[in-house]
Scaffold this motif. Structure first.
Motif, PDB file in Angstrom:
ATOM      1  N   GLN A  58       0.839  -1.189   0.000  1.00 19.30           N
ATOM      2  CA  GLN A  58       0.000   0.000   0.000  1.00 19.30           C
ATOM      3  C   GLN A  58       0.877   1.243   0.000  1.00 19.30           C
ATOM      4  OE1 GLN A  58      -2.745   0.204   3.302  1.00 19.30           O
ATOM      5  NE2 GLN A  58      -4.244   1.360   2.127  1.00 19.30           N
ATOM      6  N   LEU A  59       0.542   2.186  -0.852  1.00 21.58           N
ATOM      7  CA  LEU A  59       1.173   3.499  -0.866  1.00 21.58           C
ATOM      8  C   LEU A  59       0.098   4.527  -0.549  1.00 21.58           C
ATOM      9  CD1 LEU A  59       3.341   3.336  -4.140  1.00 21.58           C
ATOM     10  CD2 LEU A  59       4.001   2.712  -1.818  1.00 21.58           C
ATOM     11  N   VAL A  60       0.362   5.368   0.433  1.00 21.74           N
ATOM     12  CA  VAL A  60      -0.627   6.351   0.846  1.00 21.74           C
ATOM     13  C   VAL A  60      -0.009   7.737   0.770  1.00 21.74           C
ATOM     14  CG1 VAL A  60      -2.150   7.138   2.680  1.00 21.74           C
ATOM     15  CG2 VAL A  60      -1.754   4.683   2.355  1.00 21.74           C
ATOM     16  N   GLU A  61      -0.582   8.562  -0.099  1.00 24.05           N
ATOM     17  CA  GLU A  61      -0.115   9.939  -0.232  1.00 24.05           C
ATOM     18  C   GLU A  61      -0.896  10.849   0.703  1.00 24.05           C
ATOM     19  OE1 GLU A  61      -0.251   8.399  -4.642  1.00 24.05           O
ATOM     20  OE2 GLU A  61      -1.516   8.304  -2.843  1.00 24.05           O
ATOM     21  N   SER A  62      -0.259  11.918   1.108  1.00 17.83           N
ATOM     22  CA  SER A  62      -0.921  12.948   1.897  1.00 17.83           C
ATOM     23  C   SER A  62      -0.205  14.270   1.673  1.00 17.83           C
ATOM     24  CB  SER A  62      -0.906  12.585   3.394  1.00 17.83           C
ATOM     25  OG  SER A  62       0.426  12.465   3.864  1.00 17.83           O
TER      26      SER A  62
ATOM     27  N   GLY B  57      11.974  -3.845  -8.525  1.00 22.73           N
ATOM     28  CA  GLY B  57      12.247  -4.945  -9.434  1.00 22.73           C
ATOM     29  C   GLY B  57      11.237  -4.938 -10.567  1.00 22.73           C
ATOM     30  N   TRP B  58      10.556  -6.065 -10.740  1.00 21.85           N
ATOM     31  CA  TRP B  58       9.551  -6.168 -11.797  1.00 21.85           C
ATOM     32  C   TRP B  58       8.181  -5.683 -11.355  1.00 21.85           C
ATOM     33  CZ3 TRP B  58      11.376  -6.780 -16.426  1.00 21.85           C
ATOM     34  CH2 TRP B  58      12.585  -7.464 -16.607  1.00 21.85           C
ATOM     35  N   SER B  59       8.026  -5.312 -10.123  1.00 22.16           N
ATOM     36  CA  SER B  59       6.721  -4.921  -9.603  1.00 22.16           C
ATOM     37  C   SER B  59       6.601  -3.410  -9.505  1.00 22.16           C
ATOM     38  CB  SER B  59       6.513  -5.534  -8.212  1.00 22.16           C
ATOM     39  OG  SER B  59       6.568  -6.949  -8.275  1.00 22.16           O
ATOM     40  N   VAL B  60       5.414  -2.931  -9.826  1.00 20.36           N
ATOM     41  CA  VAL B  60       5.134  -1.493  -9.775  1.00 20.36           C
ATOM     42  C   VAL B  60       3.865  -1.279  -8.961  1.00 20.36           C
ATOM     43  CG1 VAL B  60       4.552   0.557 -11.111  1.00 20.36           C
ATOM     44  CG2 VAL B  60       6.234  -1.065 -11.996  1.00 20.36           C
ATOM     45  N   TYR B  61       3.923  -0.303  -8.082  1.00 19.11           N
ATOM     46  CA  TYR B  61       2.800  -0.004  -7.212  1.00 19.11           C
ATOM     47  C   TYR B  61       2.495   1.490  -7.278  1.00 19.11           C
ATOM     48  CZ  TYR B  61       4.540  -4.426  -5.343  1.00 19.11           C
ATOM     49  OH  TYR B  61       4.983  -5.710  -5.215  1.00 19.11           O
ATOM     50  N   TRP B  62       1.212   1.806  -7.157  1.00 18.77           N
ATOM     51  CA  TRP B  62       0.754   3.200  -7.205  1.00 18.77           C
ATOM     52  C   TRP B  62      -0.088   3.513  -5.974  1.00 18.77           C
ATOM     53  CZ3 TRP B  62       2.064   6.720 -10.949  1.00 18.77           C
ATOM     54  CH2 TRP B  62       2.611   6.230 -12.141  1.00 18.77           C
ATOM     55  N   GLY B  63      -0.006   4.760  -5.546  1.00 17.94           N
ATOM     56  CA  GLY B  63      -0.915   5.254  -4.531  1.00 17.94           C
ATOM     57  C   GLY B  63      -2.201   5.736  -5.170  1.00 17.94           C
ATOM     58  N   GLN B  64      -3.093   6.216  -4.323  1.00 10.76           N
ATOM     59  CA  GLN B  64      -4.418   6.621  -4.797  1.00 10.76           C
ATOM     60  C   GLN B  64      -4.454   8.069  -5.273  1.00 10.76           C
ATOM     61  OE1 GLN B  64      -3.499   6.688  -1.684  1.00 10.76           O
ATOM     62  NE2 GLN B  64      -4.242   8.683  -0.957  1.00 10.76           N
ATOM     63  N   GLY B  65      -3.414   8.814  -4.965  1.00 12.55           N
ATOM     64  CA  GLY B  65      -3.318  10.197  -5.423  1.00 12.55           C
ATOM     65  C   GLY B  65      -3.777  11.205  -4.388  1.00 12.55           C
ATOM     66  N   THR B  66      -3.223  12.396  -4.503  1.00 10.25           N
ATOM     67  CA  THR B  66      -3.633  13.505  -3.651  1.00 10.25           C
ATOM     68  C   THR B  66      -3.742  14.757  -4.513  1.00 10.25           C
ATOM     69  OG1 THR B  66      -3.139  14.731  -1.604  1.00 10.25           O
ATOM     70  CG2 THR B  66      -1.250  14.101  -2.953  1.00 10.25           C
TER      71      THR B  66
ATOM     72  N   ALA C  27      -2.792  19.520 -10.089  1.00 11.79           N
ATOM     73  CA  ALA C  27      -3.021  18.179 -10.632  1.00 11.79           C
ATOM     74  C   ALA C  27      -3.274  17.231  -9.472  1.00 11.79           C
ATOM     75  CB  ALA C  27      -1.806  17.702 -11.427  1.00 11.79           C
ATOM     76  N   VAL C  28      -3.599  16.005  -9.812  1.00 11.51           N
ATOM     77  CA  VAL C  28      -3.573  14.932  -8.824  1.00 11.51           C
ATOM     78  C   VAL C  28      -2.163  14.352  -8.850  1.00 11.51           C
ATOM     79  CG1 VAL C  28      -4.513  12.721  -8.097  1.00 11.51           C
ATOM     80  CG2 VAL C  28      -6.019  14.449  -9.128  1.00 11.51           C
ATOM     81  N   TYR C  29      -1.543  14.291  -7.708  1.00  9.75           N
ATOM     82  CA  TYR C  29      -0.177  13.786  -7.587  1.00  9.75           C
ATOM     83  C   TYR C  29      -0.216  12.349  -7.063  1.00  9.75           C
ATOM     84  CZ  TYR C  29       1.895  18.280  -8.626  1.00  9.75           C
ATOM     85  OH  TYR C  29       2.297  19.442  -9.278  1.00  9.75           O
ATOM     86  N   TYR C  30       0.515  11.490  -7.744  1.00  9.42           N
ATOM     87  CA  TYR C  30       0.555  10.080  -7.411  1.00  9.42           C
ATOM     88  C   TYR C  30       1.965   9.647  -7.030  1.00  9.42           C
ATOM     89  CZ  TYR C  30      -3.924   9.863  -9.886  1.00  9.42           C
ATOM     90  OH  TYR C  30      -5.221  10.059 -10.302  1.00  9.42           O
ATOM     91  N   CYS C  31       2.038   8.777  -6.066  1.00 10.33           N
ATOM     92  CA  CYS C  31       3.292   8.161  -5.668  1.00 10.33           C
ATOM     93  C   CYS C  31       3.405   6.807  -6.356  1.00 10.33           C
ATOM     94  CB  CYS C  31       3.310   7.988  -4.154  1.00 10.33           C
ATOM     95  SG  CYS C  31       4.773   7.198  -3.478  1.00 10.33           S
ATOM     96  N   LYS C  32       4.607   6.480  -6.789  1.00  6.79           N
ATOM     97  CA  LYS C  32       4.856   5.214  -7.465  1.00  6.79           C
ATOM     98  C   LYS C  32       6.107   4.571  -6.887  1.00  6.79           C
ATOM     99  CE  LYS C  32       6.365   3.447 -11.985  1.00  6.79           C
ATOM    100  NZ  LYS C  32       6.726   3.838 -13.369  1.00  6.79           N
ATOM    101  N   ALA C  33       6.038   3.251  -6.735  1.00  5.07           N
ATOM    102  CA  ALA C  33       7.216   2.485  -6.316  1.00  5.07           C
ATOM    103  C   ALA C  33       7.489   1.416  -7.360  1.00  5.07           C
ATOM    104  CB  ALA C  33       6.994   1.857  -4.952  1.00  5.07           C
ATOM    105  N   ALA C  34       8.685   1.429  -7.878  1.00 10.85           N
ATOM    106  CA  ALA C  34       9.117   0.397  -8.826  1.00 10.85           C
ATOM    107  C   ALA C  34      10.147  -0.466  -8.118  1.00 10.85           C
ATOM    108  CB  ALA C  34       9.710   1.039 -10.076  1.00 10.85           C
TER     109      ALA C  34
END
Length: 116
Positions: free
Chosen positions: A3-7, A101-110, A92-99
């Motif tokens: 889980q990625l949570v932006e604030s 290895g081969w996996s990519v995850y996104w937050g829900q945006g703020t 804009a809506v700002y999103y956090c991303k974690a890359a």
């Protein structure tokens, strides 16, 4: 579960500052490339800033000198985006991303709104 949570988003006047935070769980964030992206209405999502596990930073030309991406050395699973001298076009809506290895995850945006 990852889980990625932006604030930290909100309304700010032109020329003002905001600091966005991205807190990760389920991954070792420091082992991943962390990035901030943004998407304005009618536009594609674009890279704003990124930081590698080794600390190499990359910025979009439009934010160089105004935005700073950083990791919290104490809270190893948190990444920040310090935004100074904000302009209306930064809204804009700002999103956090974690890359990781081969996996990519996104937050829900703020949402960031820049308006007088």
């Amino acid at each position: 579960q990852v889980q990625l949570v932006e604030s930290g988003g909100g309304l700010v006047q032109p020329g003002g500052s905001l600091r966005l935070s991205c807190a990760a769980s389920g991954i070792i964030f420091t082992n991943c490339v962390a990035g901030w992206y943004r998407q304005a209405p009618g536009s594609e999502r674009e890279l704003v800033a990124a930081i590698t596990p080794g600390g190499i930073r990359n910025y979009a030309d439009s934010v160089k000198g105004r935005f700073t991406i950083s990791r919290d050395n104490a809270k190893q699973n948190t990444v920040y985006l310090q935004m100074n001298s904000l302009k209306p076009e930064d809204a804009a809506v700002y999103y956090c991303k974690a890359a990781c290895g081969w996996s990519v995850y996104w937050g829900q945006g703020t949402q960031v709104t820049v308006s007088s």
